[in-house]
Write a protein that holds these residues in place. Structure first.
Motif, PDB file in Angstrom:
ATOM      1  N   HIS A 226       0.822  -1.208   0.000  1.00 25.91           N
ATOM      2  CA  HIS A 226       0.000   0.000   0.000  1.00 25.91           C
ATOM      3  C   HIS A 226       0.861   1.265   0.000  1.00 25.91           C
ATOM      4  O   HIS A 226       0.596   2.219  -0.744  1.00 25.91           O
ATOM      5  CB  HIS A 226      -0.922  -0.013   1.225  1.00 25.91           C
ATOM      6  CG  HIS A 226      -1.738   1.245   1.370  1.00 25.91           C
ATOM      7  ND1 HIS A 226      -2.775   1.555   0.525  1.00 25.91           N
ATOM      8  CD2 HIS A 226      -1.632   2.273   2.266  1.00 25.91           C
ATOM      9  CE1 HIS A 226      -3.298   2.725   0.883  1.00 25.91           C
ATOM     10  NE2 HIS A 226      -2.623   3.178   1.943  1.00 25.91           N
ATOM     11  N   GLN A 227       1.904   1.315   0.821  1.00 29.09           N
ATOM     12  CA  GLN A 227       2.758   2.499   0.876  1.00 29.09           C
ATOM     13  C   GLN A 227       3.454   2.745  -0.462  1.00 29.09           C
ATOM     14  O   GLN A 227       3.601   3.887  -0.897  1.00 29.09           O
ATOM     15  CB  GLN A 227       3.809   2.366   1.979  1.00 29.09           C
ATOM     16  CG  GLN A 227       3.236   2.285   3.381  1.00 29.09           C
ATOM     17  CD  GLN A 227       2.984   0.844   3.805  1.00 29.09           C
ATOM     18  OE1 GLN A 227       2.729  -0.033   2.955  1.00 29.09           O
ATOM     19  NE2 GLN A 227       3.056   0.593   5.109  1.00 29.09           N
ATOM     20  N   ASP A 228       3.874   1.666  -1.124  1.00 29.01           N
ATOM     21  CA  ASP A 228       4.558   1.816  -2.409  1.00 29.01           C
ATOM     22  C   ASP A 228       3.590   2.251  -3.503  1.00 29.01           C
ATOM     23  O   ASP A 228       3.983   2.979  -4.428  1.00 29.01           O
ATOM     24  CB  ASP A 228       5.228   0.497  -2.800  1.00 29.01           C
ATOM     25  CG  ASP A 228       6.371   0.132  -1.866  1.00 29.01           C
ATOM     26  OD1 ASP A 228       6.956   1.070  -1.291  1.00 29.01           O
ATOM     27  OD2 ASP A 228       6.649  -1.063  -1.699  1.00 29.01           O
ATOM     28  N   GLU A 229       2.351   1.807  -3.413  1.00 34.45           N
ATOM     29  CA  GLU A 229       1.356   2.276  -4.386  1.00 34.45           C
ATOM     30  C   GLU A 229       1.138   3.779  -4.254  1.00 34.45           C
ATOM     31  O   GLU A 229       1.023   4.500  -5.253  1.00 34.45           O
ATOM     32  CB  GLU A 229       0.043   1.529  -4.184  1.00 34.45           C
ATOM     33  CG  GLU A 229       0.074   0.089  -4.666  1.00 34.45           C
ATOM     34  CD  GLU A 229      -1.269  -0.593  -4.481  1.00 34.45           C
ATOM     35  OE1 GLU A 229      -2.094  -0.067  -3.693  1.00 34.45           O
ATOM     36  OE2 GLU A 229      -1.495  -1.637  -5.122  1.00 34.45           O
ATOM     37  N   ASN A 230       1.080   4.262  -3.013  1.00 35.93           N
ATOM     38  CA  ASN A 230       0.936   5.703  -2.815  1.00 35.93           C
ATOM     39  C   ASN A 230       2.181   6.460  -3.270  1.00 35.93           C
ATOM     40  O   ASN A 230       2.075   7.563  -3.814  1.00 35.93           O
ATOM     41  CB  ASN A 230       0.647   6.006  -1.340  1.00 35.93           C
ATOM     42  CG  ASN A 230      -0.782   5.691  -0.959  1.00 35.93           C
ATOM     43  OD1 ASN A 230      -1.725   6.067  -1.643  1.00 35.93           O
ATOM     44  ND2 ASN A 230      -0.949   4.967   0.135  1.00 35.93           N
ATOM     45  N   TYR A 231       3.339   5.867  -3.054  1.00 34.89           N
ATOM     46  CA  TYR A 231       4.562   6.489  -3.551  1.00 34.89           C
ATOM     47  C   TYR A 231       4.541   6.570  -5.077  1.00 34.89           C
ATOM     48  O   TYR A 231       4.907   7.591  -5.670  1.00 34.89           O
ATOM     49  CB  TYR A 231       5.772   5.677  -3.080  1.00 34.89           C
ATOM     50  CG  TYR A 231       7.043   6.013  -3.819  1.00 34.89           C
ATOM     51  CD1 TYR A 231       7.767   7.152  -3.510  1.00 34.89           C
ATOM     52  CD2 TYR A 231       7.505   5.184  -4.842  1.00 34.89           C
ATOM     53  CE1 TYR A 231       8.922   7.469  -4.196  1.00 34.89           C
ATOM     54  CE2 TYR A 231       8.658   5.492  -5.532  1.00 34.89           C
ATOM     55  CZ  TYR A 231       9.358   6.635  -5.215  1.00 34.89           C
ATOM     56  OH  TYR A 231      10.515   6.946  -5.909  1.00 34.89           O
ATOM     57  N   GLU A 232       4.105   5.476  -5.695  1.00 35.72           N
ATOM     58  CA  GLU A 232       4.036   5.438  -7.158  1.00 35.72           C
ATOM     59  C   GLU A 232       3.054   6.492  -7.669  1.00 35.72           C
ATOM     60  O   GLU A 232       3.339   7.220  -8.631  1.00 35.72           O
ATOM     61  CB  GLU A 232       3.614   4.036  -7.604  1.00 35.72           C
ATOM     62  CG  GLU A 232       3.720   3.789  -9.096  1.00 35.72           C
ATOM     63  CD  GLU A 232       5.157   3.594  -9.548  1.00 35.72           C
ATOM     64  OE1 GLU A 232       5.361   3.457 -10.758  1.00 35.72           O
ATOM     65  OE2 GLU A 232       6.065   3.588  -8.695  1.00 35.72           O
ATOM     66  N   ARG A 233       1.915   6.594  -7.044  1.00 39.50           N
ATOM     67  CA  ARG A 233       0.918   7.584  -7.466  1.00 39.50           C
ATOM     68  C   ARG A 233       1.438   8.998  -7.251  1.00 39.50           C
ATOM     69  O   ARG A 233       1.243   9.891  -8.079  1.00 39.50           O
ATOM     70  CB  ARG A 233      -0.386   7.372  -6.701  1.00 39.50           C
ATOM     71  CG  ARG A 233      -1.083   6.068  -7.036  1.00 39.50           C
ATOM     72  CD  ARG A 233      -2.248   5.814  -6.095  1.00 39.50           C
ATOM     73  NE  ARG A 233      -3.321   6.759  -6.293  1.00 39.50           N
ATOM     74  CZ  ARG A 233      -4.352   6.913  -5.465  1.00 39.50           C
ATOM     75  NH1 ARG A 233      -4.416   6.183  -4.367  1.00 39.50           N
ATOM     76  NH2 ARG A 233      -5.301   7.770  -5.721  1.00 39.50           N
TER      77      ARG A 233
END
Length: 821
Positions: free
Chosen positions: A323-330
């Motif tokens: 989840h944290q990496d998805e937000n970083y990607e976004r």
């Protein structure tokens, strides 16, 4: 004029308060119905007769003064600067058609400079609050334009002045597109694009920058929309919040500290390493490794994680991230989208990505044909040697990537902006400017690719034709064919931007982009006319505004500007004058009623806000009849001797017909007077004698002339005082004075005698004679004319003597009352 325009004008408020009427009664209620669509159309008909709005009394002006004075105090400096700029730059070439927009651009740039300096000043005051508001925005609207109606916020003025600066910039852009300036170097230095020439000839081996320039030179619509796209990028760059503020929410959810100086997929990497340690696995994990689907999952066990960390892993393996990496990607792709949206070049984006050790992201935007140019948009930049085929093919690939359901919406939007794929960009659009950018950007890039395919089909690889089904999809969902006006109109129906699209600045900007400015002026000018006619009665005027807003909310009327939005009225008024100066508008003798109404409304605002010295300048742009009626309405509240002298000099300078203005002022005051109830053309009997008798005599009535002077009568007296300063119009002065005395004598119940007595004190026969040499004989014409003037002189003197006689009778009765014997 510049010095006069800067003169202080706050003293008019005190004068009005001193001259407020004695009657405190409220005016009767009037019908508060507003114009229907049919009414708007009727008033917009060319050649419609000029109708003078309702004539408010000085008390009406006093009631409306305070809110107008507050508005003037807030923007008073800018109002005067606009007038100075208009007077200075139109002094020598006013109303002379121009072959290009060179002269008009000077005026536009002058107004834009005023707006920019005001923005800079307000930004210093409200910057902390604006930053706080920007950081509080949800991720779904990272750069939503501030609402046009945010009057109640402390930053409302700043936001509206930013919109005004953008509007003047847009006007300059559209003028440069439609009427190119001959001074190309000067236009370029002021931030306007200069259209490329058609030389030299291009061929299949020409660089893409040469092909791009030739494309813009050949396609008129593409050049116009390219110019609008660059304007939208400038607006986003200058008024949008900092990128760090935009990505703040997603960045905090990424749980890796402040700033995207990154650690890539930190949490997913940790999970993969944990699996390799548990399995004692020496090589990279594969998605088909035994039991990997069950063991390598995200923290809440909702989906499988990728087994490798290359950028294509999520698409290739159809797996997700923590989840944290998805937000970083976004957050990272959101930052890239913002840089593309703000027009930052490829070099800037590449450096930003390199600083975060993710240079591969910058490759995505390399296909944009505008990114191989230098900052001035004319010469090749550092990315000019990318190859003559690569960009065309890369845009096709990016369009396919934009359709992937594995890419987040910001990543897809970046690919869409580079390739011209509209559906992916529309998903992240959250403002009027964003939607316009998406549509126009897609049109320009799509037209460019069509131009290449049509002119140089062999620039594309031969193998690409074998994959036509995959590459030849609809890039714009059939939206690219929309005209500018149709696109602007359709955006008013979008839920996300409907309210913003109906705001005053977007209505105006949309009319300039869609080339419907004439229609905008006609419809809103008709509404202003009705509002102007109600302005003298503040209670009904307020009801009119409320009913108008309700009707627009219910869809009964189209989106129109508010009649009390004086900033927009000022902008539209000056745009009308600019178009007239270009020679693309009709002359003032055949000007549409809408333009006249905007000028009249702005003059009304200036007058009620105490800017009387600016009135002659703007009235000089009206048609003769409208200028006379407008100035006659406004000069009534100028009562100081020095101010009247200044006003008369200005009216003479701008060639306004002063005698007709003064005559119109008095006649309209008489016509609209509440005292004017006597229909009998004769003179009523004066109540001089008392009904009671003392012996055989009837005594004179005490105070029969009275002392009450109504508001309209004050206006008449003030208006006639102007004639003392009027030179070389002896006949008009005498005729007007006699007319005024007769009018006051005809009022029933002796209601005009007090006003007549006041005139005999303030505008005396002896004063007029002294001003004109102290002789009855004019010695300035033929004997017949001289006798005619002398006859009028005798008439005026006799009427004045009649007032003196009545006043003496009244004074005698006062003495008799003191000493009856």
């Amino acid at each position: 004029m510049a010095a006069r325009a800067r003169a202080a004008s706050g003293q008019h408020a005190t004068t009005l308060e001193r001259q407020a009427g004695v009657n405190g009664e409220s005016p009767p209620e009037e019908d508060t119905s507003y114009l229907s669509m049919e009414d708007l159309s009727n008033l917009a008909v060319e050649g419609a007769p000029v109708i003078t709005p309702a004539w408010p009394t000085i008390s009406d002006v006093h009631r409306a003064l305070r809110p107008l004075q507050a508005e003037a105090d807030r923007v008073g400096k800018q109002v005067e600067q606009f007038a100075e700029t208009l007077d200075r730059l139109t002094n020598d070439s006013r109303r002379k058609p121009q072959n290009d927009c060179t002269h008009a651009l000077k005026l536009v740039d002058g107004y834009r400079k005023i707006a920019r300096s005001t923005v800079q000043y307000l930004r210093e005051i409200h910057a902390p609050e604006k930053q706080e508001r920007a950081s509080a925005r949800p991720e779904s609207s990272p750069r939503n334009s501030y609402g046009d109606s945010s009057y109640s916020t402390a930053t409302g003025d700043l936001e509206r002045w930013q919109q005004e600066e953008q509007t003047w910039h847009l006007l300059g852009v559209m003028l440069q597109v439609q009427y190119p300036s001959s001074e190309t170097q000067q236009a370029s230095s002021k931030g306007y694009l200069v259209r490329p020439s058609k030389a030299p000839e291009i061929n299949r081996y020409s660089s893409e920058s040469d092909v791009w320039f030739r494309f813009l030179a050949d396609d008129d619509q593409a050049w116009e929309r390219h110019s609008v796209v660059e304007w939208l990028k400038t607006c986003a760059m200058e008024s949008g919040p900092a990128i760090e503020d935009v990505v703040q929410d997603l960045e905090s959810d990424a749980d890796r500290g402040s700033g995207l100086c990154a650690h890539s997929w930190l949490y997913t990497k940790e999970a993969i390493k944990g699996q390799k340690r548990l399995r004692s696995w020496p090589q990279a994990l594969a998605p088909d490794s035994p039991g990997i689907d069950a063991s390598l999952r995200n923290a809440d066990r909702s989906k499988s994680l990728v087994t490798q960390l290359d950028p294509d892993a999520t698409t290739r393996q159809a797996r997700g991230l923590e989840h944290q990496d998805e937000n970083y990607e976004r957050a990272t792709w959101l930052a890239c989208w913002e840089m593309v949206r703000r027009g930052q070049g490829w070099d800037s984006i590449r450096v930003w990505c390199q600083d975060r050790v993710e240079s591969w992201r910058a490759i995505a935007v390399r296909g944009d044909p505008r990114h191989h140019l230098s900052k001035d948009g004319k010469a090749p930049g550092s990315d000019a040697a990318a190859g003559w085929q690569s960009r065309t093919l890369w845009r096709k690939v990016c369009a396919i990537a934009a359709q992937s359901d594995r890419a987040n919406k910001f990543e897809a939007a970046v690919y869409g902006a580079v390739s011209g794929y509209l559906p992916s960009m529309k998903k992240v659009c959250c403002s009027w400017n964003d939607y316009l950018f998406a549509h126009y950007n897609c049109h320009v890039l799509g037209a460019f690719d069509e131009y290449i395919a049509r002119s140089f089909s062999n620039r594309l690889p031969n193998g690409l034709h074998d994959k036509a089904e995959k590459f030849n999809f609809n890039m714009t969902s059939a939206d690219r064919a929309k005209s500018g006006s149709h696109l602007v109109t359709s955006m008013r129906e979008l839920k996300t931007v409907s309210e913003e699209a109906k705001g005053p600045f977007k209505l105006l900007q949309g009319s300039l982009i869609g080339k419907t400015f004439d229609e905008f002026v006609r419809n809103n000018g008709a509404l202003l006319f009705q509002a102007l006619s109600r302005l003298g009665r503040s209670r009904n005027y307020t009801k009119f505004l409320r009913s108008l807003e309700q009707s627009q909310a219910e869809g009964k009327l189209p989106a129109l500007i508010k009649p009390d939005d004086y900033q927009i009225i000022r902008i539209v008024t000056h745009i009308c004058l600019i178009f007239e100066g270009l020679g693309i508008a009709r002359s003032k003798d055949v000007r549409s009623p809408g333009t006249e109404n905007f000028l009249d409304a702005y003059i009304s605002f200036l007058g009620r806000a105490g800017k009387q010295q600016l009135l002659p300048l703007y009235a000089s742009f009206l048609s003769r009849e409208r200028a006379i009626s407008c100035m006659a309405r406004e000069i009534r509240i100028v009562v100081e001797h020095g101010e009247r002298q200044t006003m008369m000099r200005l009216m003479k300078q701008y060639e306004l017909d002063l005698p007709h203005v003064l005559n119109m002022q008095l006649r309209m005051s008489m016509k609209n007077s509440e005292d004017n109830e006597e229909k009998d053309p004769g003179y009523p009997a004066m109540s001089v004698l008392d009904s009671k008798r003392q012996g055989e005599m009837r005594t004179i009535k005490d105070g029969f002339m009275g002392s009450a002077i109504s508001d309209n009568q004050h206006d008449l007296i003030n208006g006639f005082e102007w004639y003392i300063l009027l030179d070389d119009h002896w006949e008009e002065t005498l005729a007007t004075g006699a007319l005024l005395y007769r009018y006051l004598f005809k009022l029933a119940g002796s209601k005009g005698l007090a006003a007549a007595k006041e005139i005999s004190k303030r505008v005396t026969f002896s004063t007029l004679c002294q001003r004109r040499g102290g002789s009855r004989s004019m010695n300035n014409g033929r004997a017949a004319k001289e006798q005619y003037v002398i006859k009028r002189l005798d008439t005026f003197e006799n009427l004045e003597q009649l007032v003196h006689a009545l006043s003496a009778l009244e004074a005698w009765q006062g003495e008799v009352r003191k000493k009856p014997r």
